[in-house]
Design a protein around this motif. Structure first.
Motif, PDB file in Angstrom:
ATOM      1  N   GLY A  91       4.363  51.378 -28.624  1.00  0.00           N
ATOM      2  CA  GLY A  91       5.185  52.554 -28.862  1.00  0.00           C
ATOM      3  C   GLY A  91       6.632  52.229 -29.146  1.00  0.00           C
ATOM      4  N   SER A  92       6.875  51.164 -29.888  1.00  0.00           N
ATOM      5  CA  SER A  92       8.240  50.727 -30.192  1.00  0.00           C
ATOM      6  C   SER A  92       8.959  51.772 -31.044  1.00  0.00           C
ATOM      7  N   GLY A  93      10.297  51.789 -30.897  1.00  0.00           N
ATOM      8  CA  GLY A  93      11.089  52.692 -31.710  1.00  0.00           C
ATOM      9  C   GLY A  93      11.256  52.227 -33.138  1.00  0.00           C
ATOM     10  N   GLY A  94      10.992  50.958 -33.398  1.00  0.00           N
ATOM     11  CA  GLY A  94      11.115  50.427 -34.749  1.00  0.00           C
ATOM     12  C   GLY A  94      11.026  48.917 -34.732  1.00  0.00           C
ATOM     13  N   VAL A  95      10.704  48.352 -35.889  1.00  0.00           N
ATOM     14  CA  VAL A  95      10.618  46.907 -36.067  1.00  0.00           C
ATOM     15  C   VAL A  95      11.659  46.499 -37.094  1.00  0.00           C
ATOM     16  N   VAL A  96      12.474  45.511 -36.745  1.00  0.00           N
ATOM     17  CA  VAL A  96      13.502  44.994 -37.647  1.00  0.00           C
ATOM     18  C   VAL A  96      13.115  43.575 -38.040  1.00  0.00           C
ATOM     19  N   LEU A  97      12.916  43.346 -39.320  1.00  0.00           N
ATOM     20  CA  LEU A  97      12.631  42.007 -39.829  1.00  0.00           C
ATOM     21  C   LEU A  97      13.952  41.314 -40.149  1.00  0.00           C
ATOM     22  N   GLN A  98      14.259  40.254 -39.412  1.00  0.00           N
ATOM     23  CA  GLN A  98      15.448  39.453 -39.714  1.00  0.00           C
ATOM     24  C   GLN A  98      15.019  38.340 -40.653  1.00  0.00           C
ATOM     25  N   VAL A  99      15.400  38.453 -41.920  1.00  0.00           N
ATOM     26  CA  VAL A  99      14.809  37.633 -42.980  1.00  0.00           C
ATOM     27  C   VAL A  99      15.789  36.582 -43.471  1.00  0.00           C
ATOM     28  N   ASN A 100      15.287  35.370 -43.604  1.00  0.00           N
ATOM     29  CA  ASN A 100      15.986  34.278 -44.276  1.00  0.00           C
ATOM     30  C   ASN A 100      14.916  33.445 -44.969  1.00  0.00           C
ATOM     31  N   SER A 101      14.542  33.867 -46.173  1.00  0.00           N
ATOM     32  CA  SER A 101      13.401  33.265 -46.849  1.00  0.00           C
ATOM     33  C   SER A 101      13.659  33.206 -48.345  1.00  0.00           C
ATOM     34  N   ARG A 102      13.272  32.077 -48.950  1.00  0.00           N
ATOM     35  CA  ARG A 102      13.459  31.899 -50.387  1.00  0.00           C
ATOM     36  C   ARG A 102      12.243  32.290 -51.207  1.00  0.00           C
ATOM     37  N   GLY A 103      11.184  32.774 -50.564  1.00  0.00           N
ATOM     38  CA  GLY A 103      10.023  33.181 -51.343  1.00  0.00           C
ATOM     39  C   GLY A 103       8.750  33.108 -50.527  1.00  0.00           C
ATOM     40  N   HIS A 104       7.628  33.071 -51.217  1.00  0.00           N
ATOM     41  CA  HIS A 104       6.329  33.058 -50.556  1.00  0.00           C
ATOM     42  C   HIS A 104       5.447  32.003 -51.183  1.00  0.00           C
ATOM     43  N   VAL A 105       4.511  31.486 -50.384  1.00  0.00           N
ATOM     44  CA  VAL A 105       3.546  30.511 -50.875  1.00  0.00           C
ATOM     45  C   VAL A 105       2.116  31.014 -50.686  1.00  0.00           C
ATOM     46  N   VAL A 106       1.964  32.209 -50.117  1.00  0.00           N
ATOM     47  CA  VAL A 106       0.635  32.821 -50.051  1.00  0.00           C
ATOM     48  C   VAL A 106       0.336  33.476 -51.396  1.00  0.00           C
ATOM     49  N   SER A 107      -0.898  33.861 -51.594  1.00  0.00           N
ATOM     50  CA  SER A 107      -1.273  34.508 -52.843  1.00  0.00           C
ATOM     51  C   SER A 107      -0.621  35.888 -52.943  1.00  0.00           C
ATOM     52  N   ASP A 108      -0.525  36.399 -54.172  1.00  0.00           N
ATOM     53  CA  ASP A 108       0.036  37.736 -54.361  1.00  0.00           C
ATOM     54  C   ASP A 108      -0.808  38.786 -53.649  1.00  0.00           C
ATOM     55  N   ASP A 120       2.009  51.208 -44.078  1.00  0.00           N
ATOM     56  CA  ASP A 120       1.107  52.018 -43.258  1.00  0.00           C
ATOM     57  C   ASP A 120       1.492  52.021 -41.784  1.00  0.00           C
ATOM     58  N   SER A 121       2.568  51.339 -41.445  1.00  0.00           N
ATOM     59  CA  SER A 121       2.957  51.250 -40.043  1.00  0.00           C
ATOM     60  C   SER A 121       3.355  52.616 -39.482  1.00  0.00           C
ATOM     61  N   VAL A 122       2.887  52.914 -38.261  1.00  0.00           N
ATOM     62  CA  VAL A 122       3.276  54.152 -37.586  1.00  0.00           C
ATOM     63  C   VAL A 122       4.741  54.101 -37.189  1.00  0.00           C
ATOM     64  N   VAL A 123       5.206  52.943 -36.735  1.00  0.00           N
ATOM     65  CA  VAL A 123       6.617  52.800 -36.371  1.00  0.00           C
ATOM     66  C   VAL A 123       7.398  52.411 -37.616  1.00  0.00           C
ATOM     67  N   PRO A 124       8.637  52.836 -37.745  1.00  0.00           N
ATOM     68  CA  PRO A 124       9.426  52.451 -38.913  1.00  0.00           C
ATOM     69  C   PRO A 124       9.707  50.960 -38.926  1.00  0.00           C
ATOM     70  N   VAL A 125       9.732  50.395 -40.112  1.00  0.00           N
ATOM     71  CA  VAL A 125      10.000  48.971 -40.298  1.00  0.00           C
ATOM     72  C   VAL A 125      11.259  48.827 -41.142  1.00  0.00           C
ATOM     73  N   TYR A 126      12.228  48.084 -40.617  1.00  0.00           N
ATOM     74  CA  TYR A 126      13.499  47.868 -41.301  1.00  0.00           C
ATOM     75  C   TYR A 126      13.657  46.373 -41.601  1.00  0.00           C
ATOM     76  N   ALA A 127      14.641  46.024 -42.416  1.00  0.00           N
ATOM     77  CA  ALA A 127      14.889  44.621 -42.760  1.00  0.00           C
ATOM     78  C   ALA A 127      16.383  44.367 -42.840  1.00  0.00           C
ATOM     79  N   TRP A 128      16.785  43.269 -42.243  1.00  0.00           N
ATOM     80  CA  TRP A 128      18.192  42.815 -42.303  1.00  0.00           C
ATOM     81  C   TRP A 128      18.181  41.368 -42.757  1.00  0.00           C
ATOM     82  N   VAL A 129      18.841  41.093 -43.888  1.00  0.00           N
ATOM     83  CA  VAL A 129      18.931  39.741 -44.424  1.00  0.00           C
ATOM     84  C   VAL A 129      20.166  39.074 -43.829  1.00  0.00           C
ATOM     85  N   GLY A 130      19.955  38.132 -42.986  1.00  0.00           N
ATOM     86  CA  GLY A 130      21.073  37.498 -42.311  1.00  0.00           C
ATOM     87  C   GLY A 130      20.594  36.348 -41.453  1.00  0.00           C
TER      88      GLY A 130
END
Length: 448
Positions: A91-108, A120-130
């Motif tokens: 029952g979290s109030g939200g998820v914050v992704l702290q991102v420092n990534s140059r790309g992906h190596v998994v398939s599209d 589709d997440s019930v809780v809001p998902v945010y992102a901060w690049v830092g």
């Protein structure tokens, strides 16, 4: 946002993790397990302290901060999905992704599944690049754009998205500026100007204070009022073993571990030691191969690296650098420069790999092998006075054959020695034999 009923930990993910762990060498696994036992109490104590420091009133919502470091591989993709599922269950109030990534190596397709989990997440998902100096590029930038709200720290970069993978999960505002971000990055001010972010967020705390549902109070005890967070914040990183595997599978680490592992295996083969170098080399080689399997490594470039190590091994056996050393060096340089498709290794890493391996295989390893087997087993002092045959023209330094074995030799006389001439060994200086022509040279005292 839509909710899809799904098992947070389906059997396919457990099988994926099992296959990932099996690829590691037994030596690496034992090392990781020992470190796990040593660090676990410390991590438990830190988590407990964090909970005591951040806990406030029970009625305030809890927010989860998920650190996303490095390239998005299968480990990070699973981590994002599991973290969102866990936040929903708590029952979290939200998820914050702290991102420092140059790309992906998994398939599209796999990256689209992660974007689907965010949408589709019930809780809001945010992102901060830092923090400052971080970046979100490629598929990582597209995941950031798929969240409910994003922001970029001062000194961080966002963009270079490439061709859009899942436009159906991206906002209309992002799609309007997608062409400008396809092959370039922008700073925090441009992100706000383009309407992708609503405000400046120099730090993670500044970003979270204005998130919907994040509780805070104003502290007026100082000279200026300050907003103080009341909501609990849980910080999550990759688990210890997953974090190790993820870090070792980075482009630089996979490249260096592959070369170091191959060099140690060659060293163990020629020195016939107790097996320590061989065990470490095997572990490094296996982890390096795992990294190449995860990363977009070119097969022909890997083949060039294998040929390079094979060529060096031939001349290590001979004891002197010859044509195979030149072939190996050319293959090493070409394989290193073109190893990865779509990503580059830093020049520092390339210099360490190319120069380090070349010097160790051409000069260092033959000297160590000659020192190990030459002095104690051959008894080199008895070589003084023996006859040898020059295998090449020698003016100052060259190679002579002693009972069929090649040795480096020096001649101090001005008389040149031609290939095939018989020479006499008059002294030994380190790894060099001091020689002189058979005719006109000093006679062996044992013959007098």
């Amino acid at each position: 946002m839509r909710r899809i009923d799904r098992d947070p930990f389906p059997p396919s993910k457990r099988l994926t993790r099992l296959r990932r762990l099996v690829t590691l060498s037994s030596a690496a696994a034992l090392l990781a397990m020992s470190l796990l036992g040593w660090f676990m109490p410390a991590h438990a104590q830190q988590d407990s302290s964090l909970a005591l420091q951040t806990s406030t009133a029970d009625e305030t919502p809890t927010f989860d901060v998920i650190e996303i470091p490095g390239l998005i591989d299968e480990i990070v993709a699973d981590f994002i999905e599991d973290s969102i599922a866990r936040a929903e269950a708590d029952g979290s109030g939200g998820v914050v992704l702290q991102v420092n990534s140059r790309g992906h190596v998994v398939s599209d397709e796999r990256l689209t599944e992660v974007a689907q989990a965010i949408a589709d997440s019930v809780v809001p998902v945010y992102a901060w690049v830092g923090p400052s100096g971080a970046s979100a590029q490629g598929g990582a930038a597209q995941l950031v754009a798929a969240t409910d709200e994003l922001s970029v720290a001062v000194g961080a970069r966002f963009g270079n998205t490439g061709e859009l993978i899942f436009p159906e999960f991206l906002s209309d505002q992002f799609l309007q500026v997608a062409d400008a971000l396809e092959n370039g990055t922008v700073d925090e001010d441009t992100v706000v100007e383009q309407g992708l972010a609503h405000r400046d967020s120099p730090t993670l705390l500044f970003f979270m204070l204005d998130l919907p549902g994040f509780a805070s109070t104003v502290d007026n005890s100082g000279e200026e009022p300050v907003r103080v967070p009341d909501s609990q914040v849980r910080f999550s990183k990759l688990p210890l073993i997953d974090g190790w595997v993820h870090g070792l599978a980075s482009p630089a680490m996979a490249y260096l571990l592959f070369l170091i592992g191959a060099a140690l295996l060659i060293f163990e083969f020629y020195t016939a030691g107790v097996g320590i170098a061989g065990a470490i080399g095997a572990g490094c080689f296996v982890v390096g191969c795992y990294g190449f399997d995860v990363l977009p490594a070119r097969n022909w470039a890997i083949a060039l690296l294998v040929v390079a190590m094979f060529g060096y091994a031939i001349d290590v056996q001979v004891g002197v650098p010859r044509v195979w050393s030149w072939i190996a060096t050319i293959c090493l340089i070409a394989g290193s420069l073109f190893l990865y498709d779509g990503m580059a290794i830093s020049w520092i890493t390339l210099l360490v790999g190319i120069i380090g391996i070349a010097l160790s295989m051409i000069s260092g390893m033959p000297s160590m092998i000659r020192t190990r087997f030459g002095t104690p087993t051959i008894g080199r002092e008895w070589m003084v006075g023996m006859m040898a045959e020059a295998t090449e023209d020698i003016k100052k330094e060259g190679i002579v054959s002693v009972d069929g074995a090649p040795w480096r030799a020096r001649v101090n006389r001005t008389t040149p020695i031609s290939a095939g001439d018989q020479v006499r060994i008059v002294a030994i200086e380190g790894l060099y034999l001091e020689i002189e022509p058979e005719t006109g040279g000093a006679r062996d005292y044992r013959e007098m």
